[in-house]
Motif scaffolding. Sequence first.
Motif, mmCIF file in Angstrom:
data_model
loop_
_atom_site.group_PDB
_atom_site.id
_atom_site.type_symbol
_atom_site.label_atom_id
_atom_site.label_comp_id
_atom_site.label_asym_id
_atom_site.label_seq_id
_atom_site.Cartn_x
_atom_site.Cartn_y
_atom_site.Cartn_z
ATOM 1 N N LEU A 68 0.838 -1.207 0.000
ATOM 2 C CA LEU A 68 0.000 0.000 0.000
ATOM 3 C C LEU A 68 0.873 1.258 0.000
ATOM 4 O O LEU A 68 0.561 2.239 -0.685
ATOM 5 N N ILE A 69 1.968 1.220 0.732
ATOM 6 C CA ILE A 69 2.900 2.363 0.735
ATOM 7 C C ILE A 69 3.543 2.519 -0.641
ATOM 8 O O ILE A 69 3.629 3.635 -1.174
ATOM 9 N N LEU A 70 3.989 1.420 -1.227
ATOM 10 C CA LEU A 70 4.568 1.489 -2.579
ATOM 11 C C LEU A 70 3.542 1.998 -3.589
ATOM 12 O O LEU A 70 3.865 2.810 -4.464
ATOM 13 N N SER A 71 2.301 1.555 -3.453
ATOM 14 C CA SER A 71 1.232 2.037 -4.335
ATOM 15 C C SER A 71 1.022 3.534 -4.150
ATOM 16 O O SER A 71 0.817 4.276 -5.117
ATOM 17 N N GLY A 72 1.079 3.979 -2.905
ATOM 18 C CA GLY A 72 0.955 5.412 -2.630
ATOM 19 C C GLY A 72 2.076 6.218 -3.250
ATOM 20 O O GLY A 72 1.856 7.301 -3.799
ATOM 21 N N LEU A 73 3.290 5.686 -3.182
ATOM 22 C CA LEU A 73 4.434 6.364 -3.810
ATOM 23 C C LEU A 73 4.262 6.417 -5.329
ATOM 24 O O LEU A 73 4.544 7.448 -5.955
ATOM 25 N N ALA A 74 3.788 5.327 -5.908
ATOM 26 C CA ALA A 74 3.539 5.305 -7.357
ATOM 27 C C ALA A 74 2.438 6.296 -7.726
ATOM 28 O O ALA A 74 2.541 7.008 -8.729
ATOM 29 N N THR A 75 1.404 6.362 -6.901
ATOM 30 C CA THR A 75 0.325 7.319 -7.142
ATOM 31 C C THR A 75 0.852 8.751 -7.077
ATOM 32 O O THR A 75 0.543 9.576 -7.945
ATOM 33 N N GLY A 76 1.646 9.035 -6.065
ATOM 34 C CA GLY A 76 2.224 10.375 -5.934
ATOM 35 C C GLY A 76 3.075 10.743 -7.131
ATOM 36 O O GLY A 76 2.965 11.849 -7.678
ATOM 37 N N ALA A 77 3.928 9.821 -7.560
ATOM 38 C CA ALA A 77 4.764 10.080 -8.734
ATOM 39 C C ALA A 77 3.907 10.298 -9.973
ATOM 40 O O ALA A 77 4.160 11.214 -10.769
ATOM 41 N N SER A 78 2.876 9.490 -10.122
ATOM 42 C CA SER A 78 1.969 9.625 -11.259
ATOM 43 C C SER A 78 1.280 10.990 -11.250
ATOM 44 O O SER A 78 1.219 11.673 -12.272
ATOM 45 N N TRP A 79 0.765 11.383 -10.098
ATOM 46 C CA TRP A 79 0.062 12.660 -10.002
ATOM 47 C C TRP A 79 0.997 13.841 -10.260
ATOM 48 O O TRP A 79 0.604 14.806 -10.921
ATOM 49 N N LEU A 80 2.213 13.783 -9.721
ATOM 50 C CA LEU A 80 3.163 14.869 -9.951
ATOM 51 C C LEU A 80 3.482 15.010 -11.439
ATOM 52 O O LEU A 80 3.492 16.120 -11.985
ATOM 53 N N CYS A 81 3.719 13.882 -12.089
ATOM 54 C CA CYS A 81 4.005 13.908 -13.539
ATOM 55 C C CYS A 81 2.777 14.354 -14.329
ATOM 56 O O CYS A 81 2.886 15.139 -15.276
ATOM 57 N N TYR A 82 1.612 13.865 -13.934
ATOM 58 C CA TYR A 82 0.362 14.186 -14.636
ATOM 59 C C TYR A 82 0.068 15.686 -14.565
ATOM 60 O O TYR A 82 -0.248 16.318 -15.576
ATOM 61 N N TYR A 83 0.192 16.252 -13.378
ATOM 62 C CA TYR A 83 -0.098 17.689 -13.227
ATOM 63 C C TYR A 83 0.903 18.544 -14.001
ATOM 64 O O TYR A 83 0.534 19.556 -14.584
ATOM 65 N N ARG A 84 2.159 18.111 -13.998
ATOM 66 C CA ARG A 84 3.160 18.867 -14.776
ATOM 67 C C ARG A 84 2.828 18.782 -16.255
ATOM 68 O O ARG A 84 2.898 19.783 -16.978
ATOM 69 N N ALA A 85 2.479 17.591 -16.722
ATOM 70 C CA ALA A 85 2.111 17.420 -18.131
ATOM 71 C C ALA A 85 0.882 18.253 -18.468
ATOM 72 O O ALA A 85 0.838 18.902 -19.520
ATOM 73 N N LEU A 86 -0.115 18.269 -17.573
ATOM 74 C CA LEU A 86 -1.315 19.087 -17.811
ATOM 75 C C LEU A 86 -0.976 20.567 -17.856
ATOM 76 O O LEU A 86 -1.567 21.317 -18.638
ATOM 77 N N GLN A 87 -0.046 20.977 -17.018
ATOM 78 C CA GLN A 87 0.310 22.393 -16.970
ATOM 79 C C GLN A 87 0.956 22.848 -18.262
ATOM 80 O O GLN A 87 0.701 23.949 -18.727
ATOM 81 N N ILE A 88 1.773 22.003 -18.876
ATOM 82 C CA ILE A 88 2.506 22.434 -20.067
ATOM 83 C C ILE A 88 1.919 21.897 -21.366
ATOM 84 O O ILE A 88 2.327 22.329 -22.445
ATOM 85 N N GLY A 89 0.957 20.992 -21.278
ATOM 86 C CA GLY A 89 0.368 20.418 -22.482
ATOM 87 C C GLY A 89 -1.134 20.597 -22.538
ATOM 88 O O GLY A 89 -1.753 21.089 -21.587
ATOM 89 N N GLU A 90 -1.716 20.193 -23.634
ATOM 90 C CA GLU A 90 -3.166 20.259 -23.805
ATOM 91 C C GLU A 90 -3.806 19.032 -23.157
ATOM 92 O O GLU A 90 -3.336 17.906 -23.335
ATOM 93 N N ALA A 91 -4.900 19.255 -22.430
ATOM 94 C CA ALA A 91 -5.591 18.149 -21.763
ATOM 95 C C ALA A 91 -6.004 17.077 -22.768
ATOM 96 O O ALA A 91 -5.931 15.882 -22.479
ATOM 97 N N SER A 92 -6.411 17.507 -23.956
ATOM 98 C CA SER A 92 -6.859 16.556 -24.975
ATOM 99 C C SER A 92 -5.736 15.662 -25.497
ATOM 100 O O SER A 92 -5.996 14.657 -26.149
ATOM 101 N N LYS A 93 -4.499 16.011 -25.192
ATOM 102 C CA LYS A 93 -3.357 15.180 -25.580
ATOM 103 C C LYS A 93 -2.734 14.485 -24.372
ATOM 104 O O LYS A 93 -2.287 13.338 -24.466
#
Length: 137
Positions: A68-93
């Motif tokens: 569960l802790i490893l899953s949480g770390l993976a989720t955190g990494a995913s969210w950090l990357c996702y938000y950065r990608a959303l900030q600099i890219g188009e949501a539709s892409k």
Amino acid sequence: MWLLFALLSAIFAAFTSILAKIGIEGVNSNLATAIRTVVVVIMSWGMVFLTNTQNGIAEISKKSWIFLILSGLATGASWLCYYRALQIGEASKVVPVDKLSVVITLILAFLLLHEEFTVRSLIGCILIGAGTLVMVL
């Protein structure tokens, strides 16, 4: 019942992407992720207390804690990357590329969980991959 919850998850995930894209404008992506995470933590613990399941903490095995802790770390990494990608890219892409996680999950489920990987799964993976390429190019 799982299908209903899976569909609701997809609907909420879609709103998450749109609302995040609007909300992240002018906000550091890491800060935005932290704010989102606090809301998720409050909501999650609220559901634990609402359903009176907080006593189950003592029953969680060491193995479950680790994963569960490893899953949480993976989720955190995913969210950090996702938000950065959303900030600099188009949501539709950004969103279609993010949803390649479906393909990756199917492959990992086959390799690590020994779940069945059928011809239908293979065709689905190919179609999702091809669809993603079409949407982002």
